[in-house]
Write a protein that holds these residues in place. Structure first.
Motif, PDB file in Angstrom:
ATOM      1  N   SER A  68       0.849  -1.184   0.000  1.00 13.33           N
ATOM      2  CA  SER A  68       0.000   0.000   0.000  1.00 13.33           C
ATOM      3  C   SER A  68       0.892   1.243   0.000  1.00 13.33           C
ATOM      4  O   SER A  68       1.947   1.266   0.631  1.00 13.33           O
TER       5      SER A  68
ATOM      6  N   ASN B 232       1.430   4.058   1.361  1.00 17.06           N
ATOM      7  CA  ASN B 232       1.417   4.946   2.522  1.00 17.06           C
ATOM      8  C   ASN B 232       2.750   4.784   3.240  1.00 17.06           C
ATOM      9  O   ASN B 232       3.458   3.800   3.024  1.00 17.06           O
TER      10      ASN B 232
ATOM     11  N   GLU C  15      -7.820  -3.068   1.785  1.00 19.04           N
ATOM     12  CA  GLU C  15      -6.876  -3.875   1.044  1.00 19.04           C
ATOM     13  C   GLU C  15      -7.436  -5.270   0.737  1.00 19.04           C
ATOM     14  O   GLU C  15      -8.484  -5.659   1.246  1.00 19.04           O
TER      15      GLU C  15
HETATM   16 MG    MG Z   1      -0.170  -1.716   3.981  1.00 16.36          MG
END
Ligand code: MG
Ligand code: TXA
Length: 343
Positions: free
Chosen positions: A149, A151, A186
């Motif tokens: 992801s 981030n 996710e």
């Molecule tokens: Mg993640």
């Protein structure tokens, strides 16, 4: 000193991605660079999955510990054969049922795949996303794309390009802006290397759908006690965490409403700033809507500088399992039980 000096932002149409812009981003990936791109779940931070140096750059850009492994994203079934040493029958059935989509399968890793994709373990996590930009990008790159992801480590996942830029501007080569991600949580991660399939992380593909294909599948995510060592990745309790303190309330709806109102008042009386609107209590049934806004809401409340975020813990049906999991991690496992049991 950061590796990347400048980040290029490419606007790409999520329905019909412009081939020339996809080609530009794919070229960066082929050269070992980093490209953040939208998937149907959350934004991913992509690099060539077969290039160990490029994989190291992901960990660096995310400030992610090398012990937390990455998911390899593929555009078609031939790329699965590149990554996995073998594909058990259960995995073939799941792939046929749910790919492309929010399903990640942990399989035995083929030797050509660099060990740092899986933090040195002999496995590899593989997913075939359905988002048109993700598919076009992976196909154009001509190589599987590793992407966690997009981030910074322990921050809420990014569901818009603005979130990605908030965390990673100046640390990646390209950010593709393809709008908000449709699911907002996710993928579901399943380990298929053992005797029985095990869900390691609940996500966008819900348990009851998985059980239709594999009735013996079990769910094994758990939260580490303080000081306990992780036996497999993804067990970190503090994850997806906003800067504010998250407090979860579980119990009958009326009691939860009252507890949240009381607590908010107490904090406000002490001059603290309170965020209590992540999940509007009236809309608790619409899990898909909650999933879409969950991470963005945590980031927005952080941006407002609130000290505490008060959230009702919803039930674990369907997408609720993934939402509960993310909330529990954001709250570092703290749940306040009020007014008896759930009505
Ligand atoms: Mg993640
Ligand atoms: O929806 C998603 O899965 C998004 C998009 C970008 O595809 N990606 C994502 O990646 O959420 P990440 O790195 O934030 O989470 C990957 C999860 C972690 O819980 C990690 O521990 C687990 O998958 N994982 C990855 N490789 C693994 C492996 N070889 N064995 C066990 N778990 C693994």
């Amino acid at each position: 000193m950061d590796y990347h000096a400048k980040t290029i932002i490419l606007h790409i149409d999520p329905a019909t991605p412009e081939p020339d812009r996809i080609a530009q981003a794919a070229e960066v990936l082929r050269a070992g660079g980093l490209v953040a791109f939208p998937t149907e779940t959350v934004y991913g931070l992509g690099a060539d999955a077969l290039n160990a140096t490029a994989l190291d750059r992901i960990y660096l850009a995310k400030r992610r510990p090398a012990s937390d492994p990455l998911i390899a994203h593929i555009a078609d079934a031939t790329q699965l054969a590149l990554l996995a040493a073998d594909v058990p029958y259960a995995a073939q059935r799941l792939a046929a049922a749910f790919w492309p989509g929010p399903l990640t399968m942990v399989l035995r890793r083929a030797e050509r795949v660099p060990a740092n994709i899986a933090a040195g373990m002999d496995t590899v996590a593989v997913r075939m996303p359905i988002h048109p930009i993700a598919r076009a990008l992976i196909a154009a790159a001509g190589t599987p794309i590793a992407a966690p992801s997009a981030n910074t480590f322990t921050r809420p996942s990014a569901t818009t390009a603005a979130h990605v830029l908030e965390d990673l501007y100046g640390r990646v080569d390209v950010v593709i802006d393809g709008g908000a991600t449709p699911l907002g949580v996710e993928s579901t991660v399943i380990d298929l290397t053992g005797a029985h399939p095990v869900v390691l992380r609940p996500g966008g593909l819900i348990l009851s759908d998985l059980q239709r294909i594999l009735p013996d599948i079990t769910s094994e995510q758990r939260f580490l006690a303080e000081g306990e060592a992780a036996t497999s990745p993804g067990q970190l309790t503090k994850h997806y965490a906003p800067r504010a303190r998250v407090m979860l309330y579980d119990g009958a709806p009326q009691a939860v409403r009252e507890a949240i109102a009381d607590t908010a008042q107490r904090y406000l009386a002490n001059g603290r700033r309170v965020g209590a609107r992540i999940i509007a209590l009236g809309a608790r049934a619409d899990k898909a809507a909650i999933a879409r806004v969950l991470f963005g809401a945590m980031r927005a409340l952080d941006g407002q500088g609130v000290d505490v975020i008060l959230v009702p813990l919803l039930d674990g049906d369907g997408l609720g399992e993934a939402i509960r999991d993310r909330l529990l991690r954001a709250a570092e496992g703290r749940v306040y039980r009020v007014g008896g049991s759930e009505a």
